[in-house]
Scaffold this motif. Structure first.
Motif, PDB file in Angstrom:
ATOM      1  N   HIS A  50       3.991 -50.305 133.881  1.00 50.61           N
ATOM      2  CA  HIS A  50       3.942 -49.302 134.949  1.00 50.61           C
ATOM      3  C   HIS A  50       2.597 -48.578 134.981  1.00 50.61           C
ATOM      4  O   HIS A  50       2.085 -48.194 133.924  1.00 50.61           O
ATOM      5  CB  HIS A  50       5.057 -48.260 134.751  1.00 50.61           C
ATOM      6  CG  HIS A  50       6.426 -48.852 134.664  1.00 50.61           C
ATOM      7  ND1 HIS A  50       6.967 -49.300 133.474  1.00 50.61           N
ATOM      8  CD2 HIS A  50       7.361 -49.087 135.623  1.00 50.61           C
ATOM      9  CE1 HIS A  50       8.180 -49.764 133.702  1.00 50.61           C
ATOM     10  NE2 HIS A  50       8.442 -49.667 134.992  1.00 50.61           N
ATOM     11  N   PRO A  51       2.029 -48.386 136.163  1.00 55.22           N
ATOM     12  CA  PRO A  51       0.773 -47.637 136.271  1.00 55.22           C
ATOM     13  C   PRO A  51       1.024 -46.140 136.065  1.00 55.22           C
ATOM     14  O   PRO A  51       1.995 -45.581 136.578  1.00 55.22           O
ATOM     15  CB  PRO A  51       0.318 -47.929 137.706  1.00 55.22           C
ATOM     16  CG  PRO A  51       1.592 -48.226 138.454  1.00 55.22           C
ATOM     17  CD  PRO A  51       2.482 -48.912 137.457  1.00 55.22           C
ATOM     18  N   VAL A  52       0.164 -45.505 135.302  1.00 58.01           N
ATOM     19  CA  VAL A  52       0.273 -44.073 135.021  1.00 58.01           C
ATOM     20  C   VAL A  52      -1.106 -43.437 135.173  1.00 58.01           C
ATOM     21  O   VAL A  52      -2.106 -43.988 134.697  1.00 58.01           O
ATOM     22  CB  VAL A  52       0.804 -43.834 133.583  1.00 58.01           C
ATOM     23  CG1 VAL A  52       0.683 -42.361 133.203  1.00 58.01           C
ATOM     24  CG2 VAL A  52       2.246 -44.285 133.470  1.00 58.01           C
ATOM     25  N   ASP A  53      -1.170 -42.298 135.848  1.00 60.80           N
ATOM     26  CA  ASP A  53      -2.441 -41.582 136.025  1.00 60.80           C
ATOM     27  C   ASP A  53      -2.736 -40.625 134.874  1.00 60.80           C
ATOM     28  O   ASP A  53      -3.886 -40.464 134.472  1.00 60.80           O
ATOM     29  CB  ASP A  53      -2.419 -40.767 137.330  1.00 60.80           C
ATOM     30  CG  ASP A  53      -2.238 -41.633 138.557  1.00 60.80           C
ATOM     31  OD1 ASP A  53      -2.903 -42.685 138.636  1.00 60.80           O
ATOM     32  OD2 ASP A  53      -1.430 -41.268 139.422  1.00 60.80           O
ATOM     33  N   LEU A  54      -1.677 -39.988 134.356  1.00 60.16           N
ATOM     34  CA  LEU A  54      -1.867 -38.921 133.376  1.00 60.16           C
ATOM     35  C   LEU A  54      -0.772 -38.982 132.319  1.00 60.16           C
ATOM     36  O   LEU A  54       0.408 -39.099 132.650  1.00 60.16           O
ATOM     37  CB  LEU A  54      -1.825 -37.555 134.079  1.00 60.16           C
ATOM     38  CG  LEU A  54      -1.864 -36.305 133.209  1.00 60.16           C
ATOM     39  CD1 LEU A  54      -3.171 -36.224 132.422  1.00 60.16           C
ATOM     40  CD2 LEU A  54      -1.697 -35.053 134.084  1.00 60.16           C
TER      41      LEU A  54
END
Length: 243
Positions: A50-54
């Motif tokens: 899963h892509p995560v920014d923070l």
């Protein structure tokens, strides 16, 4: 509404600490919590899918430190470290962390860290919206302290005073006394200034618990505490408002 929310991952092996982060993240409309993880393996598996920014990442975890976890990631998201141990701060910043939050984390300090993320080039157009921010009402405000290998919830209104014990602090409340590893200066930063004030290098008091005072001393119940010259004038000015 913001065009794009910042996708967050909260990582901590202590459920109460995760509860605090979930509450704070939910209170900022620009943030979206993707998941919570309790250890390094679960975190790595999630990031691979899963892509995560923070990522809000606890440092002191079993098996693998949060700082070591970041080193294993080829393209880590932005990281805000959370920990009860100030000694890890330098190492965290060497890993280009956005910020370092010392537990117990206040909502104001949380917002300050998030604002640093907003100022990066990727998210300059995303404002902080906190219409549902936790209220700092007298009967509802609380803070967590790590003690005896668990996070203990304390209502701010129950705190009488806080005393520095070198690398630890003693939090004296109406019902109990808690000793936790933290500096008194970090604790001072996390407390609402309208309710608490530093009176000495070793003491912070709850303003509404003051029963009497002189030029050099203050009484919280039957406990006599010293007032140092450095803090005397500010204390007297504040106490005048409570007469």
């Amino acid at each position: 509404m913001p065009d794009k929310k910042i996708i967050c991952l909260a990582v901590d092996d202590e459920p109460p600490a995760l509860d605090v982060l979930k509450k704070y993240i939910a209170s900022v409309q620009s943030l979206e919590l993707a998941n919570t993880c309790v250890d390094a393996v679960e975190t790595i598996n999630f990031l691979q899918q899963h892509p995560v920014d923070l990522m809000f990442l606890d440092i002191k975890m079993p098996e693998l430190l949060g700082t070591d976890l970041v080193r294993t990631l080829k393209n880590p998201p932005k990281v805000i470290f959370t920990t009860a141990y100030r000694k890890y701060a330098l190492e965290g910043f060497e890993l280009d962390a956005v910020d370092y939050l010392l537990k117990p984390i206040s909502f104001d300090r949380f917002l300050k860290a998030v604002n640093k993320v907003m100022q990066t080039s990727l998210h300059t157009n995303i404002p902080i919206i906190t219409e549902n921010a936790p209220k700092k009402e007298a009967g509802d405000s609380s803070i967590y302290f790590r003690s005896d290998r668990k996070m203990m919830k304390v209502h701010l209104e129950d705190i009488l005073y806080i005393e520095s014990l070198k690398d630890y602090i003693k939090v004296v409340t109406i019902a109990q006394t808690i000793i936790t590893k933290q500096s008194i200066s970090a604790m001072e930063e996390n407390l609402p200034k309208e309710k608490f004030i530093r009176i000495h290098r070793s003491f912070i008091i709850s303003l509404n618990k003051v029963e009497s005072y002189t030029h050099d001393l203050i009484w919280i119940g039957k406990t006599e505490l010293p007032v140092s010259r450095m803090y005397r004038h500010a204390l007297e000015q504040v106490l005048k408002q409570y007469r």
